[in-house]
Structures are given as structure tokens and as C-alpha cells.
Write an enzyme that holds these catalytic residues in place. Sequence first.
Site, PDB file in Angstrom:
ATOM      1  N   THR A   1       4.482   1.989   2.336  1.00  0.00           N
ATOM      2  CA  THR A   1       5.591   2.025   1.629  1.00  0.00           C
ATOM      3  C   THR A   1       6.337   3.233   2.221  1.00  0.00           C
ATOM      4  O   THR A   1       7.513   3.153   2.711  1.00  0.00           O
ATOM      5  CB  THR A   1       5.444   2.432   0.055  1.00  0.00           C
ATOM      6  OG1 THR A   1       4.741   1.164  -0.560  1.00  0.00           O
ATOM      7  CG2 THR A   1       6.664   2.670  -0.625  1.00  0.00           C
ATOM      8  N   GLY A   2       5.541   4.467   2.390  1.00  0.00           N
ATOM      9  CA  GLY A   2       6.525   5.514   2.884  1.00  0.00           C
ATOM     10  C   GLY A   2       6.671   5.147   4.497  1.00  0.00           C
ATOM     11  O   GLY A   2       7.853   5.853   4.866  1.00  0.00           O
TER      12      GLY A   2
ATOM     13  N   GLY B   1       0.866  -1.011   0.077  1.00  0.00           N
ATOM     14  CA  GLY B   1       0.102  -0.024  -0.061  1.00  0.00           C
ATOM     15  C   GLY B   1       0.891   1.174   0.074  1.00  0.00           C
ATOM     16  O   GLY B   1       2.101   1.144   0.185  1.00  0.00           O
ATOM     17  N   CYS B   2       0.241   2.244  -0.223  1.00  0.00           N
ATOM     18  CA  CYS B   2       1.146   3.653  -0.307  1.00  0.00           C
ATOM     19  C   CYS B   2       1.478   3.896   0.855  1.00  0.00           C
ATOM     20  O   CYS B   2       2.918   4.286   0.747  1.00  0.00           O
ATOM     21  CB  CYS B   2       0.343   4.579  -1.050  1.00  0.00           C
ATOM     22  SG  CYS B   2      -1.407   5.062  -0.394  1.00  0.00           S
ATOM     23  N   TYR B   3       0.814   4.177   1.964  1.00  0.00           N
ATOM     24  CA  TYR B   3       1.297   4.490   3.089  1.00  0.00           C
ATOM     25  C   TYR B   3       2.133   3.389   3.776  1.00  0.00           C
ATOM     26  O   TYR B   3       3.394   3.966   4.255  1.00  0.00           O
ATOM     27  CB  TYR B   3       0.029   4.786   4.152  1.00  0.00           C
ATOM     28  CG  TYR B   3      -0.989   5.872   4.133  1.00  0.00           C
ATOM     29  CD1 TYR B   3      -0.722   7.101   3.966  1.00  0.00           C
ATOM     30  CD2 TYR B   3      -2.113   5.606   3.501  1.00  0.00           C
ATOM     31  CE1 TYR B   3      -1.245   8.235   3.886  1.00  0.00           C
ATOM     32  CE2 TYR B   3      -2.976   6.658   3.482  1.00  0.00           C
ATOM     33  CZ  TYR B   3      -2.541   7.992   3.594  1.00  0.00           C
ATOM     34  OH  TYR B   3      -3.608   8.983   3.521  1.00  0.00           O
TER      35      TYR B   3
END
Lengths: 346, 346, 346, 346
Positions: free
Chosen positions: B153-154, B149-151
Site C-alpha cells: 500500500t505504501g 499488504g501494508c508495505y
Amino acid sequence: MIGAGIVGSTGLVGEGLIRIFASHPEVYLRVLMSRHAAGRDVAEELPSLRGIVSMELVEPSIEALVSECDVVFLAMKSAESMSFVPDLVSRGVKCIDIGGEFRFRDPAVYEQWYGNRHEAPELTARAVWGLPEQNREKIKSADVIGNPGCYPTGAVLGLLPFIRAGLIRSDGIVVDAHSGVSGAGRQYSPKTDNTFLACYENLRAYGVGTHRHTPEIEQALSEITGGDVKVTFVPHLAPIDRGILTTIYARPADGAKPEAFGDALKAFAGPEPFVRACAKVEDVRTANVRATNFCDVGVALIERSSQVVIVTAIDNTVKGAGGQAVQCMNIMFGLDETAGLDRPGY
Amino acid sequence: MIGAGIVGSTGLVGEGLIRIFASHPEVYLRVLMSRHAAGRDVAEELPSLRGIVSMELVEPSIEALVSECDVVFLAMKSAESMSFVPDLVSRGVKCIDIGGEFRFRDPAVYEQWYGNRHEAPELTARAVWGLPEQNREKIKSADVIGNPGCYPTGAVLGLLPFIRAGLIRSDGIVVDAHSGVSGAGRQYSPKTDNTFLACYENLRAYGVGTHRHTPEIEQALSEITGGDVKVTFVPHLAPIDRGILTTIYARPADGAKPEAFGDALKAFAGPEPFVRACAKVEDVRTANVRATNFCDVGVALIERSSQVVIVTAIDNTVKGAGGQAVQCMNIMFGLDETAGLDRPGY
Amino acid sequence: MIGAGIVGSTGLVGEGLIRIFASHPEVYLRVLMSRHAAGRDVAEELPSLRGIVSMELVEPSIEALVSECDVVFLAMKSAESMSFVPDLVSRGVKCIDIGGEFRFRDPAVYEQWYGNRHEAPELTARAVWGLPEQNREKIKSADVIGNPGCYPTGAVLGLLPFIRAGLIRSDGIVVDAHSGVSGAGRQYSPKTDNTFLACYENLRAYGVGTHRHTPEIEQALSEITGGDVKVTFVPHLAPIDRGILTTIYARPADGAKPEAFGDALKAFAGPEPFVRACAKVEDVRTANVRATNFCDVGVALIERSSQVVIVTAIDNTVKGAGGQAVQCMNIMFGLDETAGLDRPGY
Amino acid sequence: MIGAGIVGSTGLVGEGLIRIFASHPEVYLRVLMSRHAAGRDVAEELPSLRGIVSMELVEPSIEALVSECDVVFLAMKSAESMSFVPDLVSRGVKCIDIGGEFRFRDPAVYEQWYGNRHEAPELTARAVWGLPEQNREKIKSADVIGNPGCYPTGAVLGLLPFIRAGLIRSDGIVVDAHSGVSGAGRQYSPKTDNTFLACYENLRAYGVGTHRHTPEIEQALSEITGGDVKVTFVPHLAPIDRGILTTIYARPADGAKPEAFGDALKAFAGPEPFVRACAKVEDVRTANVRATNFCDVGVALIERSSQVVIVTAIDNTVKGAGGQAVQCMNIMFGLDETAGLDRPGY
């Protein structure tokens, strides 16, 4: 009618004050001072005010302030107010300073974080930090107000209800805040790099661990707890004009019951004219407080990770600046606390 | 040449994949599938691609994917991929799923947080969570990737260097993230309320304590530490299009030396093609990673409050979605890891 | 491989060129010059390029350009290029000037509208105004290109198909254009007032009747018609980063048939690699051309008021600047016209 | 005190009216009606009003309006007002309709452009088009107001001073307008595609040659000139919230002297409480009128191309909607025309 003056009338803070006084029922703007625009009409400098306000800007002068004003708002760049406040106060004019100079009881804290020598250290202990929700009684009798910084306003209003109620621990608090670009003022600031291209479609942190509002938050929390509170404060710049969303992380006190958080918030907000308790933390949005003096607050207890998450929203140019200053003034002069501040936002 | 297919071609993720493949030197798009736009040319649906890509969208079909593709990217709405992946894998087609279905080793975690029954539980342990910086070796031999997921990853790219180096404690971690609106997809979403008026000049938190990316972050950190890590994750919506800025708060491990943090970050980023260490935490900006597969990372130790502050920036539509998927594909097929991902952003 | 140099590498135009050359298959950047950042790596100045490009910025020097480059892009502030171009050209280096100095055949027009003396008037008649869609044949053999201004690009590409086809009258043309803030460059410009607060949530016209791009549009149209065309050009500033939407109003020529307009547009766009005809005028959107070298064009005849409305969209930083310059270079060197410019936008 | 009611209270227009009435000194909101939110408090629906206004929303009902209100504002979706106005007017309640139903003297024009049958054609000739600057005398005695559309307000206020003074020709007028997204209302509109991603970083024209506000502009200009004026009107969507910038192109009348334009503007604006003449056309900015009832107007004569360029700015949600409606109401009831509208914007 009470007479008011503004020194530093054409910055964003000064403009915000003029807007409020355009409909304040009991206080009258007598003097608008501006060093760089003296001699011009304020509506030439601030064209959105044309047709609403017309008044000549004059050179800053203590004599003129003393002869015309019961209260003066100092909204010039940091540090300059120290050469006005001592004289004004000694001659019976109440002062509300919207810079950092009179926010710290201990002038050494100011000198350390602001890098300036304090020129009126004898006044710092007498000055009251003007957050009405914390210091209403002291504000009533104050003659010098150090108006709170924008970030400390959003942070302390989020923490106050829960610290007072003993629901959170005062160590390990994290204050993560995102501010609109108006926080950097209207002029170009190389330090902030507030050009459109540098702000738009961009998010960034700044001043991590070094922002001047850190000791201000800590002083307020230390006064509440009686301890020596240290917080982690990280401000960010977001591509909006006005508004600060502050997300605060704290650990629940031992034995704090889940339902106690919402109850404490409601109990705190109930009598406060400018604090609105939100049922859900997701209901706190900067758009809802835009152009108002409100601080919206929500709280959630995340039990699986044992964290309390508090979110607050203010308009940094109102509750975080001139609106709070007028709220303080209303209290100092025994007026209705909401006078001039009761209109809806946009 | 390797043949690739996309199921769900006209959403933001599908569009991002098509952009990348428009200049990928070794992989060729063979099939673009779309349920709602089958029969139309993809450039009619995505007019920014006119003159660059022209290809007919076809109805989703496992047969067509098997006959044309070595690898399939599943970019449809959550849950649908479970009816494609088992068949494709059993017939020798590698699958990269960009939804949440194959991110969790334990299907019960998926079922609890996503509210769906898992229809391919036999594959979840075999699927690899596709963060190359954590799982590069496993990705090499994987045939099912659960694209992060995007979050997560960060968040995980910010935490990995310091957890691995033993510099931070794994308890009490707070992940505060602000995402652009593209995270909600291109269509109107009543849940997000992604109209212009509801997002512009507004900041807000959402999904506090309940966001589905929480267990994904925790699974990754638990695998690294070998413990059972719980984090506090609070996502926010900011008025930008692309980009996530993640600010992470963690406590330093006992005895961690101040200079060790920057060193660990540099050591971690050095060999990574898509992680850039920033000298100052303030240098991490979403604008600098826009339209790229980079994750920028900065770290600061705030000694006075004993907190480590880590800031990361990604483009949620690239490193947080299709870019990372292509990076995984490159690894799976033994290609240069940066193939198709080496162009500058905008 | 062809060697290229850039003078003025760190402004928005220079940055745009560097992005394009990062994937140009046949031209190699040999020299990046910058007066204010010489000695630094370009990726330190332009952090979004880190990990993609690494090259030392050097002091501007004609000797270095002559010894390394077949073609030089001059992207410094207006007027400076006049001290480079004559020497470079006389020593066999092709020059593409992205300022206004070599756009006008008559140096007196330059001097009148730009307020500078022209220091190379002997070259203005030899220089070719680099709009490939109008001057492709001349560009092939040119050694000095005056790269078109951003507004003239959007205006002339909208008018060309219909003027050439005899469908509109050349008198009374109105060019109304709205540009993103990148048109003012990356630095703070007091003239534009490109702070975030002055641009965001604001629309305004500027340079009404006086903008320097007026005579450039007129020169192009006069060359097409053989007459002395005068236009009304009104630029505006809109709160976007990149893009110009140009809405053009012209009167239909006597006897022009309604269906002829769309036909003329399709016939014009057909062979052009970077002009896309839109079926409806409402389909022209700056978002669709962002980060590309395309110009989208649509046309509508409003019969009830006898007006032709043409709308065009370009990315001012690509087709309106470095992208068009590279397109010219490709033509000058006999390369595929789309080389380096064939990637999708964002 | 005068009693007012609103039907359609929770849309953007209704919300704007409620904001104004929160500080109107002589008119009291008696009834807030809303079909979809009846039974709830208005501050639950419009959370920015919490702490300012609290009033239960009720089901629309003619009886309730007649018994409580002297004046009713109809702010529901187009067409619905026709089933309220005839009854209300016949029972002595003044009506201000903020949709398109009562703007046209000829119901056939309404039926042609709006595609609905007019259900109260007997009232259209009696209804007054409520632009005070054009129709102040008629408004005084009106009992039905067709409140002007947002675009016609900006267009006609720009043209009125110069048409009346005989300085421009009434043929060949072009009205080019850019509106903020609030013009499409608060709800998601597939027709406008007002998601954040579709509006942000984008400029586009819409409704070219077909927008319903065209005949409204033409009716107003035809009444002023006594002729049959046709205009070319092209609206655009810009990524701002509130505001319309209108740029108008007209040809000067024969013999019009250059200095006459500015003089005519000043003479027109002088007695008008809500029109501000700007010295330069570049001074007209939507930001300066935001949240106010002002229309700023500037004019430039471009002699080299013989064009008059007029630029106006309004807040479409105030002077273009509820603010103008209240201005009409003030006139109808003999109140100070600025009552409730005299506060500065934001």
C-alpha cells in the site's frame, strides 16, 4: 602519558570523549574547556559522571591548550574550530576537529554546503579525513584530523569493501540512513524539533538532497575510485537515542560473482579492529553496536532485481564521533588502536 | 443496514475493524468470530473496547456468516481464509480477505512466495487487489477482494502518480520501508522477535530480498506499466507501534521536468479522499497519519544525482489493513467511500 | 445546533477539542482562535487534521466569541483566561476554562500556588470544578467551569468511591502519579526539559511537594469529607506520550471489610459512563484508555500491611483535559453525556 | 588472578557479568556455562560482545567449577542454584547466587513466597544478603551470598540512611517502584507480557501485595530496626529498558528536624563508593545511573502533609544484579570495592 584537551566539553560529543578517557590507559585529560559552564565541575554539568570524573571546566584558551596538551579535540559548534586549529597546529599541538570544518580538501565545497567562509583554507589540503579504515597511513602522520561525520562513517564503511574489490558500480548509489535523536545534540533544536512528542512514535526523512554529509560521502568515494562520484543520500530521524542504521543500494559490477560479496566483506573486516562482518544482512542491528566503536556490516545480493544491499550499524556518538576521534588519536600517537575503546557496549 | 462479519476478531486487524465499525453509519457488525476466544465477550479480550462494544465471540462457521452477513472480513492467520472464501462467495456473500491468499492473479506466485498450496485457484483471477486508488472501478463490482499488504500500500501509492504520469522509469526502483512493530501482530513472534528489549532502541532490516510483499508490489506496478517490473524491496523494523514510512528511489524518465513531479502528485491526490500531497518530502511523517486511513505522499527530485525520492506514510493497521478493507467495502456497496473512516487520528 | 469556540486552538488541548468536535453530533465549532497562528488554516498548523477539518484561525476577540458562540473553551496558557471569562459570562456565554484559574473556590489558594494575582475573584465561588462524577448536579446549572487538572482527575476518581463509602481514612493519603510527556504541552519547555533525550529511557519525579495540582486534589477531597484533607502528591515523568497512571495509598477505615472495596468500586462505576471498574488492580493500564474519555480504576486491600492500593488510568489529553471539558459541556446543555466521546481509542 | 565462573551465562544477568569481567583488573573468567547454548561461542549467542570476548560455553558441571574457579556466580533461573551451591561451598568455592534462593535467613519465608521447597536449608542462615552498604562486614567473610533483588536494592538503599539515623518511622512505609522491562529478562515471558506492543506507550502495576521482593525488603528493614517491619510494596512496569525509580513514602519520626534528612543522606553516602546523594529529589533519574553500579538517592520532607519522600534510582541490571554481585566479590576477596565497576555509564 599523553595530555589531551577538549574544547566544548559538555555537549554530547565532549561527554562521549570524557567517558572514553575515563579508562584510556595512555592518555590523560588535562584540560576541559566550556564557554557556558566555565568554573563549574564537569560532574555538575554531566551528572551521570559524578563519582567517576571530577574536573573543573575552564574558559576556552589557546594558551592553556598549548601549555598542557599534546592533542586537542574540538567539539564545539560548527565553525568555531577554525579560530583554534591554525594556532594550535602552528604551535605543535595536534588537532582533531569533530565539526565539518576540516573534512573537505577543497574549502569551496565546505563554503557551498555549510554556508560559512572558511577561515583556514590553507589547512584543508593538509588535514586528513579521519576514517582509519580508509586513511590509516595518512592519519599516522597527520597533525589535523577532520573527524568524519556520523552518516559518512556508516556509509563509507559499507561501500569501501565493495568498491575497492570492484564489485559494485560507483554510479547510482543510494544511501538511506536512519539516525537516533542524539545526532541532533543534547539541546533543544527548533530545526530538528527534537522534543519527545515530535520524535516518539514517528518516522520522518529530513534534509533530502541537501544534507551536508552528502559531499563528504562523495569526496571519500571519489578518492577511492579516482572518479567523480555522486550519491543520493537521504537521512531519516528514528525514535531511538543512539545509533545509525544505513541501508545502501548499489548495482553489482559486470561479472561480479555472488559469493564474492561476502568474501570481500570478510577480507576487509578481518584486519580491522572495529569492523565486524555479519553473516546475514539481517544480523546488523544498532543495538549490537550501542556504546561501542564497532561498525557492523552485512551485504546481500538480490539477483532477481540486480541490486546489492549493504547494511551498516554504528553508534553515532562513538564510531560516528568521539570514539573514531580517539581511534585516530591512537593511530597518530602510535598507540594500540583499540586503547580506551575495547570495552563492551550496553 | 448492511450486515458484516469478521473471522479472526481479536487480532490486531480484527480489533481495527471493530473500532471502525463502532462508528460506521451504514454497516452493522452482526458476527464476530474467534476460534480461541469463542464464548467470551469481545470486550473481555480487548479491554480498550469496554464500554464501547459488547458482543459475544462465536466459533467460526460458514453457516452463521451466510445467514447473517452481506460482507465478511477474513482476518485470521494466513492460509485459513482459503477454506472460507469459496463457499461464502458461491452463496452470495462478498469477501474481503486481509491475508495474502487472494492478492495474486497467478496462484503460482502465491505458492512460490508463501510456500502453501493454493486451495482456491479458480478464484484468484476473479479476486480484485483492493487498492482503491488503482482499482476503484474493479472493486465496485468485485465479490472477492484481496486486501493489499501494508508495505505494498505504501509503496504503490507512492509510485502510482509518477508511473502513470510517465515521470519515472520502472526499472531499478528501490523501496526502502520502516515499519512499526504492530506489523508483526499482537502475539509474541519468535520469527520477528518482537519482545520489548529486542525492538526498543534498535533498528534492523529483515527479509531482505525475500519478503512476501515483493511480488505484490511488482504485480501492481506491472499492471500499471504493462511490463514486467522488478523492484528491490527492503523492509525494516523500527521501535514504534503503528506506521510505515516508505522511502522510494527511482530514476526520472528522460525529459521529465522538475516541476512535473509536484504537479503530478497534486493531480493524483486531488480527487482521492485518502491521499494527501505534502508540499515537502520532509512533511511526510508517520505521526500525521496515525489512526487514520490517510496516505501522505511527498516527492523530491535530486537533480545532482538524478534520483527521484518519494516518501509515503501510512498507518499499517488502518490504510495498511482494516481501514483499506472498509474503504473497499464502501466502494463495493455504493456507500460514501469515507464512511466510518472520517475521524481524526491521534 | 450549539455553537462553540476555542481560544488557544493549536496547543495540545485545543487540538484535542477539535478532534472531538469533528464528530460531535450536536455542537458545531464556530470560531477557532489563536494568537500566534491567526490567518492560517488550522490544518496547516495541525497537519494530522488535513482532510478532516479546514477552518481559518482568527485573532482572539471577545466580540467574535459573543456573537458566534454559546460556549467557549479557554485553552490558552495559564492566567490569560481571566481576561476573557468575566466579559463572556456577563454576556451570556458559558465558559469552560481548561487552565487553573477557575478551579479554586478561594482565590487566595490560586494566588498562593500559581503566583499570579486573581483578576476575577468574584467568579471563583460561582465557578464549578468540573468533575462530573463529583459535581454533576452543579455542572448542570453552571456558567463557568474550572476544568479539573489532569492529575486531580486521576486522583479524585480513584478516591471518590472509597471516601464516599467510608472505606478509607482521609488522612495520610499518598498520590503517586506517572504522566506521559504530553502533560508538558507540545512546545519545548526548559522547565520540564521535554527533549527526546531527556525523557526517553528515563524516569524522574518532579515538583515534589510543590506541584500546583496538590491544592486542587485537597479541595475536592475536603469538599467530599467536609474536613480539611491534606495529601502527599508526587508526580513523575515517564517516557510515554499520553496517559497518567496514578497509584494511591490510603489506610482502610476501621472495620472496613475486604470485600467492601470491590463492591464500592462497582457501585460507583456502574452508572458512570466514563468510569470502568477493573476486576484486578493489575488490569488498569494507560494503554487501555488511550484516546478515550475513560478512567479505569482498580483497588486492592493489602491486609498484611493494612494498606489500600488504588490504581487509576486516564488519558491526560482527553479525560484529563478536553474530553472532560466536552463531558461538562454535554451536561451543561442537557445533551447525552457521551455525545462526541463514544468512540473507541487507539 | 582470581578465577571466576558463571552458570547461566547467556541471560541478561550473565551477560552483565561478562561485560564487567571484560575489564576487571584482578579476576578472570575461567568458565562460562550454559545449558541451552553449550558448545557455542558466547559471542555467537550475545552478538554485541563480538570482538570483545570469545569463549566457549560449556555444560554446567560442578567438577569443572571446582577445578577452575575461586568464585562462582549462579545466574540461572530461580531454584536451580540450590543443586549447585551446597556442593560448591563444601568444596571451598565461594558462591554468589543471583536468584532468590539464598536471600532469606528463614527457609520458610522462601518456601512461602517462592512456592518451592528449599533444598539447602542448612545454608540459609550462613548465607549473607549481599547489600554491601548494609552488610559489608559480613560479606567479607561470607562464602555464600544471596545477591539482593533489584527492587530491594533500590528500596533498602533509600531507607537505610534514615532508619539508621532514627529519622523515619518504620511502620506504614510505602515503596512504589517503576522498573524497566529488562527486569523480566531477555526471553518472552507470558506472565509479564513483555512484547513491544504490551509495554510501549503503557504503564501498569503488577504483583500488587504479592511480589516476592516484599519479604526481602522487610527482612532487611527488620534486621536494621530489630523489629518486625511490614511494608507496602507496589512494583510497576515502565517502557524503558534498564532502570528502577523507587519512590518511598514514610512518616518522619517525632522530633525529626527538617535539615536532618539531607545531612543523614550525605553522611551515609559520603564513604559509600556507589551511593550518590542528590541535592534535590528531582535530580534522581534513572538515566544518570544507566550502565553503572551507582544508586542515586534524594530526600524531601513535605511538612504540610508530614511525609518523607525518598527517591532512588538504580540500573536493575547492574547495581540490581551483576554489578552488586561483583561488588560483593570484590569485598569477599579483599579487592578494591570498585574494581571492574569504575567506568562511566551510557
